[in-house]
Write a protein that holds these residues in place. Sequence first.
Motif, PDB file in Angstrom:
ATOM      1  N   LEU A  35       0.822  -1.203   0.000  1.00 38.42           N
ATOM      2  CA  LEU A  35       0.000   0.000   0.000  1.00 38.42           C
ATOM      3  C   LEU A  35       0.859   1.257   0.000  1.00 38.42           C
ATOM      4  CD1 LEU A  35      -2.846  -0.985   2.520  1.00 38.42           C
ATOM      5  CD2 LEU A  35      -3.021  -0.730   0.041  1.00 38.42           C
ATOM      6  N   GLU A  36       1.969   1.226   0.748  1.00 37.04           N
ATOM      7  CA  GLU A  36       2.874   2.376   0.764  1.00 37.04           C
ATOM      8  C   GLU A  36       3.467   2.618  -0.624  1.00 37.04           C
ATOM      9  OE1 GLU A  36       5.762   1.502   3.719  1.00 37.04           O
ATOM     10  OE2 GLU A  36       4.481   2.034   5.407  1.00 37.04           O
ATOM     11  N   ILE A  37       3.876   1.537  -1.301  1.00 33.03           N
ATOM     12  CA  ILE A  37       4.460   1.665  -2.634  1.00 33.03           C
ATOM     13  C   ILE A  37       3.427   2.201  -3.613  1.00 33.03           C
ATOM     14  CG2 ILE A  37       5.456   0.385  -4.567  1.00 33.03           C
ATOM     15  CD1 ILE A  37       6.560  -1.579  -2.433  1.00 33.03           C
ATOM     16  N   ILE A  38       2.223   1.608  -3.582  1.00 35.45           N
ATOM     17  CA  ILE A  38       1.167   2.045  -4.497  1.00 35.45           C
ATOM     18  C   ILE A  38       0.803   3.505  -4.237  1.00 35.45           C
ATOM     19  CG2 ILE A  38      -1.253   1.698  -5.147  1.00 35.45           C
ATOM     20  CD1 ILE A  38      -0.843  -1.286  -4.576  1.00 35.45           C
ATOM     21  N   GLY A  39       0.684   3.872  -2.941  1.00 34.04           N
ATOM     22  CA  GLY A  39       0.371   5.258  -2.593  1.00 34.04           C
ATOM     23  C   GLY A  39       1.443   6.221  -3.066  1.00 34.04           C
ATOM     24  N   SER A  40       2.713   5.838  -2.914  1.00 30.58           N
ATOM     25  CA  SER A  40       3.819   6.697  -3.361  1.00 30.58           C
ATOM     26  C   SER A  40       3.812   6.858  -4.876  1.00 30.58           C
ATOM     27  CB  SER A  40       5.158   6.097  -2.903  1.00 30.58           C
ATOM     28  OG  SER A  40       5.213   6.009  -1.493  1.00 30.58           O
ATOM     29  N   LEU A  41       3.551   5.762  -5.595  1.00 31.26           N
ATOM     30  CA  LEU A  41       3.511   5.826  -7.053  1.00 31.26           C
ATOM     31  C   LEU A  41       2.361   6.704  -7.538  1.00 31.26           C
ATOM     32  CD1 LEU A  41       4.315   2.123  -8.022  1.00 31.26           C
ATOM     33  CD2 LEU A  41       5.796   4.108  -8.266  1.00 31.26           C
ATOM     34  N   ILE A  42       1.202   6.569  -6.892  1.00 28.57           N
ATOM     35  CA  ILE A  42       0.052   7.387  -7.285  1.00 28.57           C
ATOM     36  C   ILE A  42       0.338   8.866  -7.025  1.00 28.57           C
ATOM     37  CG2 ILE A  42      -2.356   7.931  -6.733  1.00 28.57           C
ATOM     38  CD1 ILE A  42      -2.805   4.978  -6.211  1.00 28.57           C
ATOM     39  N   LEU A  43       0.920   9.173  -5.853  1.00 25.16           N
ATOM     40  CA  LEU A  43       1.252  10.561  -5.526  1.00 25.16           C
ATOM     41  C   LEU A  43       2.283  11.111  -6.505  1.00 25.16           C
ATOM     42  CD1 LEU A  43       0.987  12.976  -3.623  1.00 25.16           C
ATOM     43  CD2 LEU A  43       2.790  11.968  -2.202  1.00 25.16           C
ATOM     44  N   PHE A  44       3.303  10.320  -6.815  1.00 29.58           N
ATOM     45  CA  PHE A  44       4.328  10.754  -7.768  1.00 29.58           C
ATOM     46  C   PHE A  44       3.707  10.999  -9.142  1.00 29.58           C
ATOM     47  CE2 PHE A  44       7.300   9.401 -11.135  1.00 29.58           C
ATOM     48  CZ  PHE A  44       8.240  10.406 -11.012  1.00 29.58           C
ATOM     49  N   PHE A  45       2.802  10.110  -9.562  1.00 33.90           N
ATOM     50  CA  PHE A  45       2.148  10.256 -10.860  1.00 33.90           C
ATOM     51  C   PHE A  45       1.323  11.534 -10.912  1.00 33.90           C
ATOM     52  CE2 PHE A  45      -1.606   9.661 -13.544  1.00 33.90           C
ATOM     53  CZ  PHE A  45      -1.018   9.334 -14.753  1.00 33.90           C
ATOM     54  N   LEU A  46       0.564  11.820  -9.848  1.00 29.41           N
ATOM     55  CA  LEU A  46      -0.290  13.008  -9.836  1.00 29.41           C
ATOM     56  C   LEU A  46       0.536  14.293  -9.852  1.00 29.41           C
ATOM     57  CD1 LEU A  46      -3.039  11.914  -7.268  1.00 29.41           C
ATOM     58  CD2 LEU A  46      -3.217  12.023  -9.760  1.00 29.41           C
ATOM     59  N   ILE A  47       1.647  14.311  -9.085  1.00 32.88           N
ATOM     60  CA  ILE A  47       2.509  15.497  -9.070  1.00 32.88           C
ATOM     61  C   ILE A  47       3.161  15.702 -10.436  1.00 32.88           C
ATOM     62  CG2 ILE A  47       4.611  16.492  -8.081  1.00 32.88           C
ATOM     63  CD1 ILE A  47       3.893  15.140  -5.452  1.00 32.88           C
ATOM     64  N   ALA A  48       3.665  14.601 -11.033  1.00 27.46           N
ATOM     65  CA  ALA A  48       4.292  14.696 -12.355  1.00 27.46           C
ATOM     66  C   ALA A  48       3.278  15.134 -13.405  1.00 27.46           C
ATOM     67  CB  ALA A  48       4.902  13.349 -12.735  1.00 27.46           C
ATOM     68  N   LEU A  49       2.043  14.628 -13.315  1.00 28.76           N
ATOM     69  CA  LEU A  49       1.006  15.004 -14.270  1.00 28.76           C
ATOM     70  C   LEU A  49       0.646  16.476 -14.135  1.00 28.76           C
ATOM     71  CD1 LEU A  49      -1.054  14.175 -16.427  1.00 28.76           C
ATOM     72  CD2 LEU A  49      -2.615  13.526 -14.575  1.00 28.76           C
ATOM     73  N   PHE A  50       0.528  16.952 -12.903  1.00 35.35           N
ATOM     74  CA  PHE A  50       0.219  18.361 -12.678  1.00 35.35           C
ATOM     75  C   PHE A  50       1.320  19.254 -13.252  1.00 35.35           C
ATOM     76  CE2 PHE A  50       0.756  22.143  -9.966  1.00 35.35           C
ATOM     77  CZ  PHE A  50      -0.478  22.759 -10.174  1.00 35.35           C
ATOM     78  N   CYS A  51       2.575  18.895 -13.002  1.00 35.89           N
ATOM     79  CA  CYS A  51       3.698  19.678 -13.546  1.00 35.89           C
ATOM     80  C   CYS A  51       3.702  19.637 -15.068  1.00 35.89           C
ATOM     81  CB  CYS A  51       5.018  19.135 -13.002  1.00 35.89           C
ATOM     82  SG  CYS A  51       5.239  19.364 -11.221  1.00 35.89           S
ATOM     83  N   PHE A  52       3.318  18.500 -15.643  1.00 34.20           N
ATOM     84  CA  PHE A  52       3.279  18.371 -17.101  1.00 34.20           C
ATOM     85  C   PHE A  52       2.212  19.279 -17.700  1.00 34.20           C
ATOM     86  CE2 PHE A  52       2.074  16.271 -21.100  1.00 34.20           C
ATOM     87  CZ  PHE A  52       3.310  16.115 -21.696  1.00 34.20           C
ATOM     88  N   PHE A  53       1.042  19.345 -17.062  1.00 41.16           N
ATOM     89  CA  PHE A  53      -0.021  20.233 -17.526  1.00 41.16           C
ATOM     90  C   PHE A  53       0.416  21.693 -17.455  1.00 41.16           C
ATOM     91  CE2 PHE A  53      -3.181  16.762 -16.966  1.00 41.16           C
ATOM     92  CZ  PHE A  53      -3.847  16.904 -18.162  1.00 41.16           C
TER      93      PHE A  53
END
Length: 267
Positions: A35-53
């Motif tokens: 769960l920690e790994i999945i949560g970290s990956l999801i958070l990283f994905f959302l931050i990277a996506l926001f920066c990309f936008f």
Amino acid sequence: MLDYELFAVGVSSISTSITLLLYGQSSYLIFINLLEIIGSLILFFLIALFCFFIRTTIQYAVQDTLKNELAKVSFSSVFKKFKQLNKNQVLRLFCYFALFIFLWLLPLLVIHLFTSKIEIVTALLQFLFFVVLLWKGIDYSQALFLYRENQPQFLGQSQRYALKASKRFIRSLRFKYLLLLIGLCIPLAVWIGLWSIVTYFGFYIWEPIMIYGGPFVGVIGGCFYLPFVQFTLAYFYEKNNNSDLLEKSFRDCFKPVGKLTGEAYKN
């Protein structure tokens, strides 16, 4: 590099949990680490996506100033561009970009998993990691501009065609783009050098210099350097863009409308 660290930490956490499980520890530890790994990956994905936008929006606003002398970059113009952005298409473009980069790096990550204790191999893998990132980063560097150039044609089409067209577009311009990146590193190195001097003297001589001067140099440098980078990248595309190169880049990329609608498969 952050992808690399997340992968390494994730595999290490799972391995540790399995070891503890074999020694009689509770099995719920594995699920907690997962769960920690999945949560970290999801958070990283959302931050990277926001920066990309945000980066895409600002990049298009800067590009407009090269096409139209009356256009200006302001908060209102950037916000307007963000509202006009086709979020679904940009999201799919980001996902393809991230997926392709990850697949290119995956063999190196797997090799490192089994050779992490060998320092020479680790150093070699880190060098190859950087080379692959640079190589594929250059290949896909024009995808945002090319997507915008032919955005109506991407309706119902895969966003990976923007990456394919970018590889064709940049094929004969790789060396020029590499020189451009090296040139962009020079002011970055000066900026980092000034920031290091300020923090060094603040740490060893007078602490307020570090407390107030360090953030000041960092913020001012970022406010001048990042727009300069966006402008330079847009200028490179506009300078090298022409109708013949665009035609070659997108040749045979898109599926015919008949195949998309199913008309081509009717008897």
